[in-house]
Design a protein around this motif. Sequence first.
Motif, PDB file in Angstrom:
ATOM      1  N   GLU A   1       3.812  10.880  -5.994  1.00 22.35           N
ATOM      2  CA  GLU A   1       4.830  11.365  -6.922  1.00 22.35           C
ATOM      3  C   GLU A   1       4.201  11.810  -8.242  1.00 22.35           C
ATOM      4  OE1 GLU A   1       7.325   7.971  -7.068  1.00 22.35           O
ATOM      5  OE2 GLU A   1       8.430   8.481  -5.227  1.00 22.35           O
ATOM      6  N   GLY A   2       3.230  11.033  -8.741  1.00 22.87           N
ATOM      7  CA  GLY A   2       2.548  11.408  -9.966  1.00 22.87           C
ATOM      8  C   GLY A   2       1.772  12.700  -9.807  1.00 22.87           C
ATOM      9  N   ALA A   3       1.105  12.868  -8.650  1.00 22.37           N
ATOM     10  CA  ALA A   3       0.341  14.092  -8.398  1.00 22.37           C
ATOM     11  C   ALA A   3       1.266  15.300  -8.308  1.00 22.37           C
ATOM     12  CB  ALA A   3      -0.467  13.945  -7.110  1.00 22.37           C
ATOM     13  N   ARG A   4       2.442  15.123  -7.735  1.00 25.47           N
ATOM     14  CA  ARG A   4       3.400  16.224  -7.660  1.00 25.47           C
ATOM     15  C   ARG A   4       3.899  16.616  -9.047  1.00 25.47           C
ATOM     16  NH1 ARG A   4       6.970  14.262  -2.363  1.00 25.47           N
ATOM     17  NH2 ARG A   4       5.584  15.142  -0.762  1.00 25.47           N
ATOM     18  N   ARG A   5       4.159  15.615  -9.872  1.00 24.07           N
ATOM     19  CA  ARG A   5       4.629  15.921 -11.232  1.00 24.07           C
ATOM     20  C   ARG A   5       3.579  16.702 -12.022  1.00 24.07           C
ATOM     21  NH1 ARG A   5       6.710  10.601 -10.935  1.00 24.07           N
ATOM     22  NH2 ARG A   5       4.893   9.796 -12.078  1.00 24.07           N
ATOM     23  N   LYS A   6       2.316  16.408 -11.788  1.00 18.06           N
ATOM     24  CA  LYS A   6       1.231  17.090 -12.510  1.00 18.06           C
ATOM     25  C   LYS A   6       0.854  18.420 -11.882  1.00 18.06           C
ATOM     26  CE  LYS A   6      -0.827  12.704 -14.024  1.00 18.06           C
ATOM     27  NZ  LYS A   6      -1.996  11.793 -13.888  1.00 18.06           N
TER      28      LYS A   6
ATOM     29  N   HIS B   1       0.823  -1.201   0.000  1.00 21.44           N
ATOM     30  CA  HIS B   1       0.000   0.000   0.000  1.00 21.44           C
ATOM     31  C   HIS B   1       0.862   1.259   0.000  1.00 21.44           C
ATOM     32  CE1 HIS B   1      -3.459  -2.480   2.005  1.00 21.44           C
ATOM     33  NE2 HIS B   1      -3.260  -2.794   0.736  1.00 21.44           N
ATOM     34  N   ILE B   2       1.919   1.255   0.783  1.00 20.72           N
ATOM     35  CA  ILE B   2       2.814   2.414   0.830  1.00 20.72           C
ATOM     36  C   ILE B   2       3.489   2.622  -0.516  1.00 20.72           C
ATOM     37  CG2 ILE B   2       4.972   3.277   1.821  1.00 20.72           C
ATOM     38  CD1 ILE B   2       4.097   2.124   4.495  1.00 20.72           C
ATOM     39  N   LYS B   3       3.918   1.551  -1.136  1.00 17.84           N
ATOM     40  CA  LYS B   3       4.579   1.661  -2.436  1.00 17.84           C
ATOM     41  C   LYS B   3       3.641   2.263  -3.482  1.00 17.84           C
ATOM     42  CE  LYS B   3       7.141  -1.129  -5.821  1.00 17.84           C
ATOM     43  NZ  LYS B   3       7.663  -2.486  -6.118  1.00 17.84           N
ATOM     44  N   LEU B   4       2.413   1.759  -3.536  1.00 18.03           N
ATOM     45  CA  LEU B   4       1.447   2.267  -4.511  1.00 18.03           C
ATOM     46  C   LEU B   4       1.065   3.717  -4.213  1.00 18.03           C
ATOM     47  CD1 LEU B   4      -0.923  -0.823  -4.859  1.00 18.03           C
ATOM     48  CD2 LEU B   4       0.780  -0.027  -6.514  1.00 18.03           C
ATOM     49  N   ALA B   5       0.858   4.031  -2.934  1.00 14.71           N
ATOM     50  CA  ALA B   5       0.474   5.390  -2.570  1.00 14.71           C
ATOM     51  C   ALA B   5       1.607   6.376  -2.832  1.00 14.71           C
ATOM     52  CB  ALA B   5       0.054   5.445  -1.099  1.00 14.71           C
TER      53      ALA B   5
END
Length: 228
Positions: free
Chosen positions: A165-170, A156-160
């Motif tokens: 990280e994806g949200a930060r990039r966007k 769960h931690i890995k996926l979250a």
Amino acid sequence: MKRRYPLLVRKKVERLEYAASNRRRHDNGSSQQSSVAETPPQRLMMAAAELVENGGRLEMASVAARAGVSVGLSYHYFRSKAGLIAAVVEDFYDRYDAEVIDLNPLPGHDWAARERRRVELMVDFYLREPLAPLVLARLSMEPEVAAVDAQRIARHIKLAARNVEGARRKGHLPAGPDASLLVGMIMGGLRQAVGQVLAGHVPRDRDRLVEDLWGFISAAAGLGTQDR
């Protein structure tokens, strides 16, 4: 690792058997097929629902009797009482992952909207799931269960972390601490908070719980109160 490996292999076989029996039941569509679809491991796991009835206590003999199989066969599939409990907990997490973790709850929406909806799904799952208070507290004291628990939490931690990280990039989230560190803190806080509710220390107000948990997440992620 040696203790866990045989159990995980058996559970893989059980899932395949269960999937095959479900396919046969669906294809045939007969009540007779439905009545014999469950495999012995599945019947044992369903019989282990007495975990809930007895507050987490379980005896292999009574589970085997309820499942209609021998005690010896119970030990053949699960090796021990702790092994059966671990299988039940793993099934709990399979359902949790399918309903909360492994889906996009609001396709096409921004991070905040999606993750707030995920909080709603998480709260609904925990509040209706009879095993939740035991999984979040007492059952993790068994080594086999602790191994399953640790494995799922790490996943769960890995996926979250990837999600953050994806949200930060966007540009949906501001820069901040290491994503794994951030989600580890958030998930630990959520688990403890939900555990307080399930233990009866906090009123079971679904909507209030969703708002409080989302407020905690949004603040920790750096969104601010305007996004609650």
